[in-house]
Design a protein around this motif. Structure first.
Motif, PDB file in Angstrom:
ATOM      1  N   LEU A  77       0.808  -1.228   0.000  1.00 22.45           N
ATOM      2  CA  LEU A  77       0.000   0.000   0.000  1.00 22.45           C
ATOM      3  C   LEU A  77       0.840   1.276   0.000  1.00 22.45           C
ATOM      4  O   LEU A  77       0.326   2.349   0.338  1.00 22.45           O
ATOM      5  CB  LEU A  77      -0.935  -0.005   1.213  1.00 22.45           C
ATOM      6  CG  LEU A  77      -2.054  -1.047   1.191  1.00 22.45           C
ATOM      7  CD1 LEU A  77      -2.913  -0.943   2.431  1.00 22.45           C
ATOM      8  CD2 LEU A  77      -2.913  -0.882  -0.069  1.00 22.45           C
ATOM      9  N   TRP A 131       1.719   2.942  -2.552  1.00 17.13           N
ATOM     10  CA  TRP A 131       1.075   3.848  -3.507  1.00 17.13           C
ATOM     11  C   TRP A 131      -0.094   4.598  -2.866  1.00 17.13           C
ATOM     12  O   TRP A 131      -0.318   5.776  -3.159  1.00 17.13           O
ATOM     13  CB  TRP A 131       0.574   3.056  -4.728  1.00 17.13           C
ATOM     14  CG  TRP A 131      -0.505   2.044  -4.402  1.00 17.13           C
ATOM     15  CD1 TRP A 131      -0.321   0.754  -4.004  1.00 17.13           C
ATOM     16  CD2 TRP A 131      -1.906   2.268  -4.422  1.00 17.13           C
ATOM     17  NE1 TRP A 131      -1.532   0.137  -3.776  1.00 17.13           N
ATOM     18  CE2 TRP A 131      -2.522   1.035  -4.036  1.00 17.13           C
ATOM     19  CE3 TRP A 131      -2.718   3.353  -4.736  1.00 17.13           C
ATOM     20  CZ2 TRP A 131      -3.908   0.889  -3.957  1.00 17.13           C
ATOM     21  CZ3 TRP A 131      -4.101   3.207  -4.658  1.00 17.13           C
ATOM     22  CH2 TRP A 131      -4.680   1.990  -4.268  1.00 17.13           C
ATOM     23  N   ALA A 132      -0.828   3.926  -1.982  1.00 15.69           N
ATOM     24  CA  ALA A 132      -1.985   4.549  -1.337  1.00 15.69           C
ATOM     25  C   ALA A 132      -1.547   5.671  -0.402  1.00 15.69           C
ATOM     26  O   ALA A 132      -2.191   6.724  -0.321  1.00 15.69           O
ATOM     27  CB  ALA A 132      -2.791   3.501  -0.576  1.00 15.69           C
ATOM     28  N   ILE A 174      -0.721   8.660  -2.597  1.00 15.33           N
ATOM     29  CA  ILE A 174      -1.946   9.310  -3.094  1.00 15.33           C
ATOM     30  C   ILE A 174      -2.601  10.121  -1.982  1.00 15.33           C
ATOM     31  O   ILE A 174      -3.120  11.224  -2.220  1.00 15.33           O
ATOM     32  CB  ILE A 174      -2.920   8.255  -3.657  1.00 15.33           C
ATOM     33  CG1 ILE A 174      -2.395   7.729  -4.994  1.00 15.33           C
ATOM     34  CG2 ILE A 174      -4.330   8.841  -3.836  1.00 15.33           C
ATOM     35  CD1 ILE A 174      -3.249   6.659  -5.627  1.00 15.33           C
ATOM     36  N   GLY A 175      -2.558   9.599  -0.755  1.00 10.84           N
ATOM     37  CA  GLY A 175      -3.110  10.338   0.371  1.00 10.84           C
ATOM     38  C   GLY A 175      -2.454  11.704   0.525  1.00 10.84           C
ATOM     39  O   GLY A 175      -3.136  12.706   0.789  1.00 10.84           O
ATOM     40  N   PRO A 216      -0.498   0.389  -8.159  1.00 11.33           N
ATOM     41  CA  PRO A 216      -1.780   0.381  -7.427  1.00 11.33           C
ATOM     42  C   PRO A 216      -2.416  -1.004  -7.376  1.00 11.33           C
ATOM     43  O   PRO A 216      -3.229  -1.372  -8.224  1.00 11.33           O
ATOM     44  CB  PRO A 216      -2.651   1.371  -8.210  1.00 11.33           C
ATOM     45  CG  PRO A 216      -2.069   1.375  -9.587  1.00 11.33           C
ATOM     46  CD  PRO A 216      -0.597   1.126  -9.436  1.00 11.33           C
ATOM     47  N   LEU A 264      -4.354  -3.863  -4.752  1.00  6.58           N
ATOM     48  CA  LEU A 264      -5.040  -4.039  -3.472  1.00  6.58           C
ATOM     49  C   LEU A 264      -4.585  -5.336  -2.809  1.00  6.58           C
ATOM     50  O   LEU A 264      -4.378  -6.340  -3.479  1.00  6.58           O
ATOM     51  CB  LEU A 264      -6.561  -4.089  -3.676  1.00  6.58           C
ATOM     52  CG  LEU A 264      -7.229  -2.775  -4.099  1.00  6.58           C
ATOM     53  CD1 LEU A 264      -8.703  -3.025  -4.397  1.00  6.58           C
ATOM     54  CD2 LEU A 264      -7.092  -1.727  -3.013  1.00  6.58           C
ATOM     55  N   THR A 298      -7.548   0.293   2.432  1.00  4.70           N
ATOM     56  CA  THR A 298      -6.769   1.145   1.541  1.00  4.70           C
ATOM     57  C   THR A 298      -7.269   2.576   1.576  1.00  4.70           C
ATOM     58  O   THR A 298      -6.481   3.526   1.679  1.00  4.70           O
ATOM     59  CB  THR A 298      -6.837   0.608   0.095  1.00  4.70           C
ATOM     60  OG1 THR A 298      -6.364  -0.744   0.075  1.00  4.70           O
ATOM     61  CG2 THR A 298      -5.984   1.452  -0.832  1.00  4.70           C
ATOM     62  N   LEU A 299      -8.577   2.750   1.512  1.00  5.79           N
ATOM     63  CA  LEU A 299      -9.147   4.096   1.594  1.00  5.79           C
ATOM     64  C   LEU A 299      -8.818   4.743   2.936  1.00  5.79           C
ATOM     65  O   LEU A 299      -8.556   5.949   3.000  1.00  5.79           O
ATOM     66  CB  LEU A 299     -10.664   4.043   1.393  1.00  5.79           C
ATOM     67  CG  LEU A 299     -11.164   3.655   0.003  1.00  5.79           C
ATOM     68  CD1 LEU A 299     -12.685   3.597  -0.014  1.00  5.79           C
ATOM     69  CD2 LEU A 299     -10.658   4.638  -1.053  1.00  5.79           C
ATOM     70  N   ILE A 356      -5.297   6.068   2.753  1.00  3.25           N
ATOM     71  CA  ILE A 356      -5.248   7.272   1.911  1.00  3.25           C
ATOM     72  C   ILE A 356      -5.779   8.477   2.670  1.00  3.25           C
ATOM     73  O   ILE A 356      -5.204   9.569   2.644  1.00  3.25           O
ATOM     74  CB  ILE A 356      -6.055   7.065   0.612  1.00  3.25           C
ATOM     75  CG1 ILE A 356      -5.388   6.006  -0.263  1.00  3.25           C
ATOM     76  CG2 ILE A 356      -6.193   8.381  -0.161  1.00  3.25           C
ATOM     77  CD1 ILE A 356      -6.206   5.624  -1.486  1.00  3.25           C
ATOM     78  N   LEU A 412     -13.859  10.274  -1.213  1.00  6.38           N
ATOM     79  CA  LEU A 412     -13.070   9.421  -0.322  1.00  6.38           C
ATOM     80  C   LEU A 412     -13.487   9.624   1.131  1.00  6.38           C
ATOM     81  O   LEU A 412     -13.791   8.662   1.851  1.00  6.38           O
ATOM     82  CB  LEU A 412     -11.583   9.753  -0.492  1.00  6.38           C
ATOM     83  CG  LEU A 412     -10.632   9.251   0.604  1.00  6.38           C
ATOM     84  CD1 LEU A 412     -10.541   7.732   0.571  1.00  6.38           C
ATOM     85  CD2 LEU A 412      -9.248   9.873   0.435  1.00  6.38           C
TER      86      LEU A 412
END
Length: 439
Positions: free
Chosen positions: A58, A60-61, A64-65, A193, A195, A205-206, A209, A421
């Motif tokens: 994660l 990448w997550a 992105i966050g 990306p 999961l 994951t959300l 982020i 999100l």
């Protein structure tokens, strides 16, 4: 993040000279403050747990966050500079419902957060000095020192102290990331990306982020921009550089702790508790693996992380509360110049909220947190970031913002992603509350 950087011809607001300032590293300041305040001990634990559960998957997550938070803070800063008005003044223009929401939020949230911030700052101090006094008294000492520091100092001194503490956080987190010898091949693979193959992987994951560095301090960023003396569109490029530095710094903290979780915990299949006490467990693990000196060094970084969040909220949210009271009392449109003058920091609402953050929460330190209040705290906290993203979209696409500084496609896309999100995370958190026990 708005694609409006090409225009600097907006009507000057506030200061007499709004010609564009050259973007320069020597101006950096509010970004350091928002990065330090936004990343608390709980955020670092969440990242550690993500690394321990999923390795580098994660990474990448987490990145992105940070990009999502850049868009939110940039939008808040752009509102302050392009209109010369404060963010709360913009919210008030959308209807009285914003005032009621913010009023309820800032009272309940401040009461519970005060106790949490004091406890978080006290934990590493008790671990460093175990036989001096109990955790509750360390917590009270942290709260009182934060109160005195913010009460008697203006923004310039506050920023310098925050910068020193951020330097400590930076050195400690980067040192730990290097010390655990990260697998760079796996880390680069984590930029794809993908999961995790786990139950609820999308929500996890959300959560990663949205969770790191995402609090009311994103809204406070515009107030710190004004407190720095930036009050017009001439500072727009400087603000954008400052904001990017903030979330690059946040990104380094997050990536470093994910490396520690992936290498030190995931590879050894070691689990730690959620919440601040997870960092104490990490200190014990570091002592076993690398010795007492590394563990002590980490605890110093843990304290810097927690204490910056404490004094950052004591200062930034008190500025917002002072603005809220001024508007509620029927004063005219709230201007950034008043924040820049330091008048807000000397006002009785600013100091009253400082007292609210410090003294009533002491009761919670000794008696535990009341069940119903914690549920309300969770609901209001979960609703704030969707509220922030949605209202910024509204304000920055309307005639309230001068045309050259309204949202472009990039900003609208990022703020929409942020809003969706945080709305999903808000619904999940509200759904997970034990409502049956509330009534």
């Amino acid at each position: 993040m708005a694609d409006t950087t090409g225009s600097t011809e907006a009507t000057p607001v506030g200061a007499a000279d709004s010609r564009p300032r050259k973007s320069s590293w020597r101006y950096i300041g509010p970004g350091i403050v928002v990065a330090a305040t936004g990343v608390g001990a709980g955020d670092l634990v969440a990242t550690l747990i993500a690394g321990s559960n999923f390795g580098y998957t994660l990474l990448w997550a987490a990145i992105i966050g940070c990009l999502v938070k850049i868009s939110l803070a940039e939008a808040a800063g752009r509102w302050h500079l392009s209109t010369g008005r404060t963010l709360f003044d913009g919210w008030a223009s959308l209807g009285r419902w914003t005032t009621w929401f913010f009023g309820a939020y800032v009272v309940v949230w401040g009461f519970v957060y005060g106790a949490a911030a004091m406890s978080s700052s006290a934990l590493p101090l008790q671990a460093l000095f175990p036989n001096v006094m109990d955790l509750e008294w360390w917590a009270i000492a942290c709260g009182l020192t934060g109160l005195v520091f913010v009460w008697f100092n203006k923004y310039a001194v506050f920023e310098k102290v925050m910068t020193v503490l951020v330097g400590i956080m930076f050195v400690v987190t980067v040192y730990l990331a290097i010390r655990v010898t990260p697998n760079l091949g796996d880390a680069f693979a984590g930029l794809l990306p993908v999961l995790p193959d786990e139950k609820d992987s999308i929500l996890n994951t959300l959560g990663l982020i949205g969770g790191v560095g995402g609090t009311i301090t994103l809204a406070a960023y515009g107030y710190w921009v004004n407190a720095k003396g930036w009050t017009d569109t001439g500072w727009m490029k400087v603000m954008r550089l400052d904001n990017r530095v903030a979330y690059i710094t946040t990104g380094i903290f997050v990536v470093a702790m994910l490396f520690v979780g992936a290498e030190l915990l995931h590879s050894a299949n070691v689990a730690i508790a959620s919440g601040d006490k997870g960092l104490l467990q990490l200190g014990d693990i570091l002592e076993d693996e690398y010795g007492t000196a590394t563990a002590k060094f980490f605890l110093i970084g843990f304290f810097a992380t927690s204490y910056t969040s404490l004094i950052g909220v004591w200062h930034g949210v008190s500025l917002m509360f002072a603005d809220f009271v001024a508007r509620y009392r029927g004063e005219s449109a709230q201007k950034g110049e008043e924040v820049a003058s330091g008048a807000r920091e000397r006002s009785w609402p600013f100091r009253a909220y400082l007292l609210w953050l410090t003294f009533p929460p002491i009761v919670l330190l000794f008696q535990g947190q009341p069940f119903r209040l914690i549920i309300l705290y969770g609901v209001l906290g979960a609703a704030f970031l969707p509220f922030l993203a949605g209202t910024l979209l509204w304000l920055l696409n309307s005639a309230r913002t001068p045309a050259p500084w309204r949202n472009g496609l990039l900003s609208n896309t990022m703020l929409t992603i942020a809003g969706l999100l945080f709305l999903v995370l808000c619904v999940k958190q509200i759904w997970d509350q034990p409502w049956a026990d509330f009534f």
